[in-house]
Design a protein around this motif. Structure first.
Motif, PDB file in Angstrom:
ATOM      1  N   ARG A   1       0.846  -1.196   0.000  1.00  0.00           N
ATOM      2  CA  ARG A   1       0.000   0.000   0.000  1.00  0.00           C
ATOM      3  C   ARG A   1       0.878   1.241   0.000  1.00  0.00           C
ATOM      4  NH1 ARG A   1      -4.189   1.089   4.963  1.00  0.00           N
ATOM      5  NH2 ARG A   1      -5.064   3.047   4.212  1.00  0.00           N
ATOM      6  N   VAL A   2       0.365   2.309  -0.611  1.00  0.00           N
ATOM      7  CA  VAL A   2       1.039   3.601  -0.622  1.00  0.00           C
ATOM      8  C   VAL A   2       0.038   4.659  -0.178  1.00  0.00           C
ATOM      9  CG1 VAL A   2       2.138   5.362  -2.060  1.00  0.00           C
ATOM     10  CG2 VAL A   2       2.627   2.939  -2.464  1.00  0.00           C
ATOM     11  N   ILE A   3       0.457   5.490   0.756  1.00  0.00           N
ATOM     12  CA  ILE A   3      -0.343   6.632   1.186  1.00  0.00           C
ATOM     13  C   ILE A   3       0.464   7.878   0.854  1.00  0.00           C
ATOM     14  CG2 ILE A   3      -1.457   7.802   3.114  1.00  0.00           C
ATOM     15  CD1 ILE A   3      -1.554   5.057   4.550  1.00  0.00           C
ATOM     16  N   THR A   4      -0.134   8.761   0.059  1.00  0.00           N
ATOM     17  CA  THR A   4       0.532  10.001  -0.317  1.00  0.00           C
ATOM     18  C   THR A   4      -0.522  11.081  -0.529  1.00  0.00           C
ATOM     19  OG1 THR A   4       2.240  10.983  -1.739  1.00  0.00           O
ATOM     20  CG2 THR A   4       0.602   9.550  -2.819  1.00  0.00           C
ATOM     21  N   ASP A   5      -0.069  12.271  -0.852  1.00  0.00           N
ATOM     22  CA  ASP A   5      -1.014  13.358  -1.070  1.00  0.00           C
ATOM     23  C   ASP A   5      -1.481  13.390  -2.522  1.00  0.00           C
ATOM     24  OD1 ASP A   5       0.697  15.669  -2.467  1.00  0.00           O
ATOM     25  OD2 ASP A   5       1.930  14.728  -0.903  1.00  0.00           O
ATOM     26  N   ALA A   6      -2.548  14.129  -2.753  1.00  0.00           N
ATOM     27  CA  ALA A   6      -3.179  14.188  -4.068  1.00  0.00           C
ATOM     28  C   ALA A   6      -2.320  14.888  -5.114  1.00  0.00           C
ATOM     29  CB  ALA A   6      -4.541  14.869  -3.964  1.00  0.00           C
ATOM     30  N   GLY A   7      -1.173  15.409  -4.731  1.00  0.00           N
ATOM     31  CA  GLY A   7      -0.283  16.074  -5.678  1.00  0.00           C
ATOM     32  C   GLY A   7       0.551  15.123  -6.524  1.00  0.00           C
ATOM     33  N   ILE A   8       0.394  13.828  -6.343  1.00  0.00           N
ATOM     34  CA  ILE A   8       1.184  12.865  -7.106  1.00  0.00           C
ATOM     35  C   ILE A   8       0.812  12.944  -8.594  1.00  0.00           C
ATOM     36  CG2 ILE A   8      -0.425  10.963  -6.706  1.00  0.00           C
ATOM     37  CD1 ILE A   8       2.031   9.083  -6.593  1.00  0.00           C
ATOM     38  N   ASP A   9       1.802  12.817  -9.442  1.00  0.00           N
ATOM     39  CA  ASP A   9       1.595  12.790 -10.883  1.00  0.00           C
ATOM     40  C   ASP A   9       0.653  11.633 -11.239  1.00  0.00           C
ATOM     41  OD1 ASP A   9       2.712  13.448 -13.770  1.00  0.00           O
ATOM     42  OD2 ASP A   9       2.831  11.263 -13.507  1.00  0.00           O
ATOM     43  N   SER A  10      -0.317  11.887 -12.121  1.00  0.00           N
ATOM     44  CA  SER A  10      -1.313  10.864 -12.448  1.00  0.00           C
ATOM     45  C   SER A  10      -0.683   9.638 -13.104  1.00  0.00           C
ATOM     46  CB  SER A  10      -2.408  11.444 -13.346  1.00  0.00           C
ATOM     47  OG  SER A  10      -1.856  11.898 -14.573  1.00  0.00           O
ATOM     48  N   GLY A  11       0.373   9.817 -13.901  1.00  0.00           N
ATOM     49  CA  GLY A  11       1.050   8.674 -14.516  1.00  0.00           C
ATOM     50  C   GLY A  11       1.742   7.803 -13.484  1.00  0.00           C
ATOM     51  N   LEU A  12       2.327   8.431 -12.469  1.00  0.00           N
ATOM     52  CA  LEU A  12       2.974   7.667 -11.404  1.00  0.00           C
ATOM     53  C   LEU A  12       1.935   6.961 -10.542  1.00  0.00           C
ATOM     54  CD1 LEU A  12       5.783  10.190 -10.484  1.00  0.00           C
ATOM     55  CD2 LEU A  12       6.047   7.990 -11.653  1.00  0.00           C
ATOM     56  N   ALA A  13       0.804   7.621 -10.310  1.00  0.00           N
ATOM     57  CA  ALA A  13      -0.283   6.973  -9.565  1.00  0.00           C
ATOM     58  C   ALA A  13      -0.779   5.745 -10.322  1.00  0.00           C
ATOM     59  CB  ALA A  13      -1.427   7.962  -9.337  1.00  0.00           C
ATOM     60  N   ARG A  14      -0.929   5.877 -11.627  1.00  0.00           N
ATOM     61  CA  ARG A  14      -1.372   4.737 -12.447  1.00  0.00           C
ATOM     62  C   ARG A  14      -0.344   3.604 -12.385  1.00  0.00           C
ATOM     63  NH1 ARG A  14      -2.379   7.447 -16.501  1.00  0.00           N
ATOM     64  NH2 ARG A  14      -0.388   7.294 -17.578  1.00  0.00           N
ATOM     65  N   ALA A  15       0.959   3.948 -12.444  1.00  0.00           N
ATOM     66  CA  ALA A  15       2.015   2.931 -12.383  1.00  0.00           C
ATOM     67  C   ALA A  15       1.968   2.171 -11.059  1.00  0.00           C
ATOM     68  CB  ALA A  15       3.384   3.576 -12.583  1.00  0.00           C
ATOM     69  N   LEU A  16       1.702   2.866  -9.973  1.00  0.00           N
ATOM     70  CA  LEU A  16       1.591   2.202  -8.667  1.00  0.00           C
ATOM     71  C   LEU A  16       0.419   1.228  -8.651  1.00  0.00           C
ATOM     72  CD1 LEU A  16       2.330   5.301  -6.430  1.00  0.00           C
ATOM     73  CD2 LEU A  16       3.739   3.229  -6.530  1.00  0.00           C
ATOM     74  N   ARG A  17      -0.703   1.667  -9.166  1.00  0.00           N
ATOM     75  CA  ARG A  17      -1.893   0.800  -9.197  1.00  0.00           C
ATOM     76  C   ARG A  17      -1.667  -0.405 -10.112  1.00  0.00           C
ATOM     77  NH1 ARG A  17      -4.955   6.080  -9.188  1.00  0.00           N
ATOM     78  NH2 ARG A  17      -5.799   6.236  -7.079  1.00  0.00           N
ATOM     79  N   GLU A  18      -1.015  -0.163 -11.261  1.00  0.00           N
ATOM     80  CA  GLU A  18      -0.732  -1.266 -12.187  1.00  0.00           C
ATOM     81  C   GLU A  18       0.213  -2.286 -11.568  1.00  0.00           C
ATOM     82  OE1 GLU A  18       0.660   0.682 -15.733  1.00  0.00           O
ATOM     83  OE2 GLU A  18      -1.378   1.236 -16.349  1.00  0.00           O
ATOM     84  N   ARG A  19       1.026  -1.841 -10.632  1.00  0.00           N
ATOM     85  CA  ARG A  19       1.929  -2.736  -9.909  1.00  0.00           C
ATOM     86  C   ARG A  19       1.179  -3.573  -8.869  1.00  0.00           C
ATOM     87  NH1 ARG A  19       7.392  -0.668  -6.774  1.00  0.00           N
ATOM     88  NH2 ARG A  19       7.785  -2.639  -5.739  1.00  0.00           N
ATOM     89  N   GLY A  20      -0.109  -3.271  -8.700  1.00  0.00           N
ATOM     90  CA  GLY A  20      -0.932  -4.030  -7.755  1.00  0.00           C
ATOM     91  C   GLY A  20      -1.002  -3.424  -6.361  1.00  0.00           C
ATOM     92  N   LEU A  21      -0.508  -2.218  -6.201  1.00  0.00           N
ATOM     93  CA  LEU A  21      -0.519  -1.575  -4.893  1.00  0.00           C
ATOM     94  C   LEU A  21      -1.827  -0.837  -4.664  1.00  0.00           C
ATOM     95  CD1 LEU A  21       3.074  -0.086  -5.035  1.00  0.00           C
ATOM     96  CD2 LEU A  21       2.330  -2.039  -3.693  1.00  0.00           C
ATOM     97  N   THR A  22      -2.281  -0.849  -3.424  1.00  0.00           N
ATOM     98  CA  THR A  22      -3.399  -0.012  -3.029  1.00  0.00           C
ATOM     99  C   THR A  22      -2.847   1.393  -2.865  1.00  0.00           C
ATOM    100  OG1 THR A  22      -4.459  -1.834  -1.881  1.00  0.00           O
ATOM    101  CG2 THR A  22      -5.137   0.391  -1.253  1.00  0.00           C
ATOM    102  N   LEU A  23      -3.476   2.373  -3.485  1.00  0.00           N
ATOM    103  CA  LEU A  23      -3.013   3.760  -3.420  1.00  0.00           C
ATOM    104  C   LEU A  23      -4.076   4.606  -2.739  1.00  0.00           C
ATOM    105  CD1 LEU A  23      -0.982   5.988  -4.137  1.00  0.00           C
ATOM    106  CD2 LEU A  23      -2.109   6.152  -6.374  1.00  0.00           C
ATOM    107  N   ASP A  24      -3.719   5.226  -1.624  1.00  0.00           N
ATOM    108  CA  ASP A  24      -4.608   6.130  -0.903  1.00  0.00           C
ATOM    109  C   ASP A  24      -4.079   7.541  -1.058  1.00  0.00           C
ATOM    110  OD1 ASP A  24      -6.343   4.126   0.256  1.00  0.00           O
ATOM    111  OD2 ASP A  24      -4.655   3.615   1.563  1.00  0.00           O
ATOM    112  N   LEU A  25      -4.909   8.420  -1.604  1.00  0.00           N
ATOM    113  CA  LEU A  25      -4.541   9.820  -1.788  1.00  0.00           C
ATOM    114  C   LEU A  25      -5.225  10.662  -0.718  1.00  0.00           C
ATOM    115  CD1 LEU A  25      -4.804  10.090  -5.678  1.00  0.00           C
ATOM    116  CD2 LEU A  25      -2.798   9.579  -4.260  1.00  0.00           C
ATOM    117  N   ILE A  26      -4.433  11.482  -0.046  1.00  0.00           N
ATOM    118  CA  ILE A  26      -4.923  12.325   1.036  1.00  0.00           C
ATOM    119  C   ILE A  26      -4.928  13.782   0.570  1.00  0.00           C
ATOM    120  CG2 ILE A  26      -4.563  13.017   3.449  1.00  0.00           C
ATOM    121  CD1 ILE A  26      -5.030   9.957   2.971  1.00  0.00           C
ATOM    122  N   GLY A  27      -6.001  14.465   0.864  1.00  0.00           N
ATOM    123  CA  GLY A  27      -6.061  15.894   0.550  1.00  0.00           C
ATOM    124  C   GLY A  27      -6.522  16.237  -0.828  1.00  0.00           C
TER     125      GLY A  27
END
Length: 152
Positions: free
Chosen positions: A126-152
């Motif tokens: 799992r990854v917890i980060t803020d909503a400022g993450i680049d959308s392509g990097l967020a997609r890469a994390l999800r494609e890797r099978g990680l749960t992604l929680d965006l805060i803010g």
């Protein structure tokens, strides 16, 4: 750091035990209601972190259900990385304990590259980060099978 912010949130929860290799985090929690276990080892003065064989050995004597991992970088090609080899070694030992391994980091670390890999065996879930993450990097994390929680 994001982990320091989490520590402040946990400080007044009497039912929580925080196990840490960070003198800084332990200091933040010193007046709180939670139980604090500070592992031993060699102090890296700049980061106020404990590292080395004694720290690894101390990890053998504790169990925990969740591990919150700080990072210095992430790219889809390299995965999660750290600037410091000794701290990366301790992260490997933490990951090997089999807890729910969670990266907690602000979005500025994503897209950065540091020299030491942190998760070569894919043990972070799992990854917890803020909503400022680049959308392509967020997609890469999800494609890797990680749960992604965006805060803010």
């Amino acid at each position: 750091s994001a982990n320091a912010l989490l520590a402040r949130e946990l400080a007044n929860r009497s039912q929580v035990t925080v196990i840490t290799v960070s003198h800084y985090i332990a200091h933040l929690l010193r007046d709180g209601d939670c139980t604090v276990v500070l592992l031993g080892g060699q102090l890296q003065k700049g980061s106020e972190s404990l590292v080395g064989p004694l720290t690894r050995r101390s990890l053998d004597w504790v169990y925990f259900s969740k591990a919150f991992i700080g990072i210095d970088g992430y790219t889809p090609q390299s995965g999660f990385t750290s600037r410091d080899m000794m701290r990366a070694d301790i992260v490997h030992a933490v990951l090997a304990k089999g807890a729910d391994n969670i990266v907690l980091s602000d979005a500025s670390k994503f897209g950065q590259l540091a020299p030491n890999p942190l998760d070569p065996d894919g043990m972070i879930v799992r990854v917890i980060t803020d909503a400022g993450i680049d959308s392509g990097l967020a997609r890469a994390l999800r494609e890797r099978g990680l749960t992604l929680d965006l805060i803010g």
